[in-house]
Design a protein around this motif. Sequence first.
Motif, mmCIF file in Angstrom:
data_model
loop_
_atom_site.group_PDB
_atom_site.id
_atom_site.type_symbol
_atom_site.label_atom_id
_atom_site.label_comp_id
_atom_site.label_asym_id
_atom_site.label_seq_id
_atom_site.Cartn_x
_atom_site.Cartn_y
_atom_site.Cartn_z
ATOM 1 N N LEU A 165 12.618 10.493 9.806
ATOM 2 C CA LEU A 165 11.705 9.968 8.726
ATOM 3 C C LEU A 165 10.518 10.099 8.742
ATOM 4 N N PRO A 166 9.682 10.806 7.770
ATOM 5 C CA PRO A 166 8.360 11.080 7.790
ATOM 6 C C PRO A 166 7.601 9.430 7.788
ATOM 7 N N ASN A 167 6.561 9.368 8.556
ATOM 8 C CA ASN A 167 5.889 7.964 8.430
ATOM 9 C C ASN A 167 4.816 7.789 7.497
ATOM 10 N N SER A 168 4.361 8.892 6.681
ATOM 11 C CA SER A 168 3.616 9.216 5.590
ATOM 12 C C SER A 168 4.001 10.129 4.674
ATOM 13 N N ILE A 169 3.111 10.103 3.467
ATOM 14 C CA ILE A 169 3.607 10.886 2.496
ATOM 15 C C ILE A 169 3.158 12.205 2.962
ATOM 16 N N CYS A 172 13.296 11.920 -1.181
ATOM 17 C CA CYS A 172 12.670 11.249 -0.075
ATOM 18 C C CYS A 172 11.531 10.273 -0.568
ATOM 19 N N THR A 173 10.957 10.671 -1.559
ATOM 20 C CA THR A 173 9.861 9.582 -1.877
ATOM 21 C C THR A 173 10.317 8.549 -2.579
ATOM 22 N N GLU A 174 11.432 8.927 -3.211
ATOM 23 C CA GLU A 174 12.226 7.628 -4.035
ATOM 24 C C GLU A 174 12.808 6.703 -3.129
ATOM 25 N N ALA A 202 0.861 -1.275 0.039
ATOM 26 C CA ALA A 202 0.019 0.027 -0.092
ATOM 27 C C ALA A 202 0.911 1.104 -0.057
ATOM 28 N N ASN A 203 1.974 1.189 0.995
ATOM 29 C CA ASN A 203 3.077 2.425 0.681
ATOM 30 C C ASN A 203 3.420 2.582 -0.502
ATOM 31 N N ILE A 204 3.933 1.733 -1.239
ATOM 32 C CA ILE A 204 4.395 1.639 -2.707
ATOM 33 C C ILE A 204 3.543 2.585 -3.527
ATOM 34 N N GLY A 205 2.367 2.161 -3.371
ATOM 35 C CA GLY A 205 1.520 2.838 -4.425
ATOM 36 C C GLY A 205 1.284 4.431 -4.322
ATOM 37 N N GLN A 206 1.181 4.895 -2.918
ATOM 38 C CA GLN A 206 1.315 6.316 -2.654
ATOM 39 C C GLN A 206 2.519 7.053 -2.882
#
Length: 298
Positions: A140-144, A238-240, A30-34
Amino acid sequence: MDSLESLTRQIKGAKELNTIVRTMKAMAGANIGQYEMAMESLDDYWTNVSLGLVAYLKHIGLGTPDTKQKTKNNKAEKSICAIVFGSDQGFVGQFNDALSEYVSKSLSTQEGKLEIWTVGVRVPLLLTDMGLTVTKQFNLPNSINATTTLIGSILVQLEENWENGNLDEYYLFHNHLVKEGAYQQEKLRLFPLDEKWLQDKGQLKWPTQKLPEIIGDSDKLIHRLIREFLFVTLYKTCTESLASENFSRLNAMQRAEKNIEELLDNIGHTYHRLRQSSIDEELFDVIAGFTALKKEKK
């Protein structure tokens, strides 16, 4: 030799562990998708900001966007900052170890004063073991949704150091996806933008036939463009890194799930064999007792 009770406990524990692994596997997917959606949404904006910078630099005829850099290059010792994006959680395979080795190898050839900023709690420990000193750590952020706060904190520190002349160059180190399920380490020069950056981005084509023009205060424009470029580059990095982390965790959970299934299969065979042996022994006892009673009656 294991008893039936011991094997029953092992089977129960393995099944509970398998449930946890499947949950982590689903969360990673699920995290990969966002994170992939965030990266796709950044591409167009990042291209537009890069086009704006290229148009400005070509308009004023400079190879770099900030003339302060020419003065700073005259310093006796160059100051370098490495920003390393790692992970907080485990179960990510060689994600942090490979990145730390890559950072150590890359920085070993750098000359001058060195600062290392890290994102995530695991990379600093590995870098310290390799003899490197971490000067600043970010959570580190735990969500987008929490990524913007992290990037804002890094930008504030970066701008403060740049204005005070504490650091000359900034580099980003992170894992990025190269294909589905695989990632590799990357080093990226964040700031100042150099001639190589201008040459690479100079190949971008302006989307229309009309040539761009500079309108308004050019000093404010370039500073805003640079700030947006730094923000979107850090956000993209960061998102990568987060997407690569979750891909690594997904692969690790898939391997763990396979190992647990094999373990359950082996324990199950042992359990059924031992149970059948126990049943056979009870049957033999019953038959032996029946035979003895029959002889006594005769």
